[in-house]
Design a protein around this motif. Sequence first.
Motif, PDB file in Angstrom:
ATOM      1  N   GLU A  63       0.840  -1.264   0.117  1.00 46.50           N
ATOM      2  CA  GLU A  63       0.079   0.033  -0.001  1.00 46.50           C
ATOM      3  C   GLU A  63       0.862   1.277   0.115  1.00 46.50           C
ATOM      4  O   GLU A  63       0.479   2.425   0.495  1.00 46.50           O
ATOM      5  N   ASN A  64       1.900   1.176  -0.683  1.00 46.47           N
ATOM      6  CA  ASN A  64       2.913   2.382  -1.002  1.00 46.47           C
ATOM      7  C   ASN A  64       3.317   2.918   0.654  1.00 46.47           C
ATOM      8  O   ASN A  64       3.561   4.113   0.861  1.00 46.47           O
ATOM      9  N   TRP A 203      -0.410   2.597  -7.637  1.00 51.27           N
ATOM     10  CA  TRP A 203      -1.363   2.295  -6.411  1.00 51.27           C
ATOM     11  C   TRP A 203      -2.585   2.700  -6.692  1.00 51.27           C
ATOM     12  O   TRP A 203      -3.362   2.062  -5.786  1.00 51.27           O
TER      13      TRP A 203
END
Length: 216
Positions: A63-64, A203
């Motif tokens: 999720e970055n 993302w």
Amino acid sequence: MTGPEEQEGMTGVTDWETPLRLMPPMAESDTSADWGRMRESWGKEFPSDYKQFIEAYGAGSIENYLVVLAPEAKEERLATEGDGMVHETANAEAAWARGEERSPELAAATPELIAWGADASSDILCWDASGDDPDTWPVLVRNRDDNLWSRYDCGMVEFLSRMLRADFDECPLGGLSLWGKQPATFLNEREEKRLLRQGLDPWTGEPDPYAGMFGD
């Protein structure tokens, strides 16, 4: 901080259906590892769930937000350089040596720290590698916001699964990006670059006119 599921994780039994369901791999692993060299460099074997994670997913980001660090032999990089396993381990050791606040179960602990993750909140996720069996190493988290160390009696894959299920009493990390996130997105470096070269935000999957500029 020990519950029934955590006890299962500490036996060396890893439930792979849960992470694969909560965070399906987006691409084949792009991370190779010489585990013999890792053993010689660090003086110990590494946990089997970490080895399996690297084989299935590779090193990369969730999720970055949270980076799962690639296996890195000590001699590959000076501890003062970069942002990999060696560097983050040195950061964790320095933070511990400063005598930062610790949860009660760590009051008298003298852990041997090896970092396996770091996040955008500047938290560091480690193993306490002082035990003989790497599959029983607990996860130690240094929460940067609180300057607090806490121990979780489970392996790294079980820790990640419980984060995605919001299955701790409270979020162990400084941000909530992974807390109860189902499904979560994991991207290794190769897949993230591939999406960027296609002009996509890795993302969101949405077109990004600037993405291709940073794909290499």
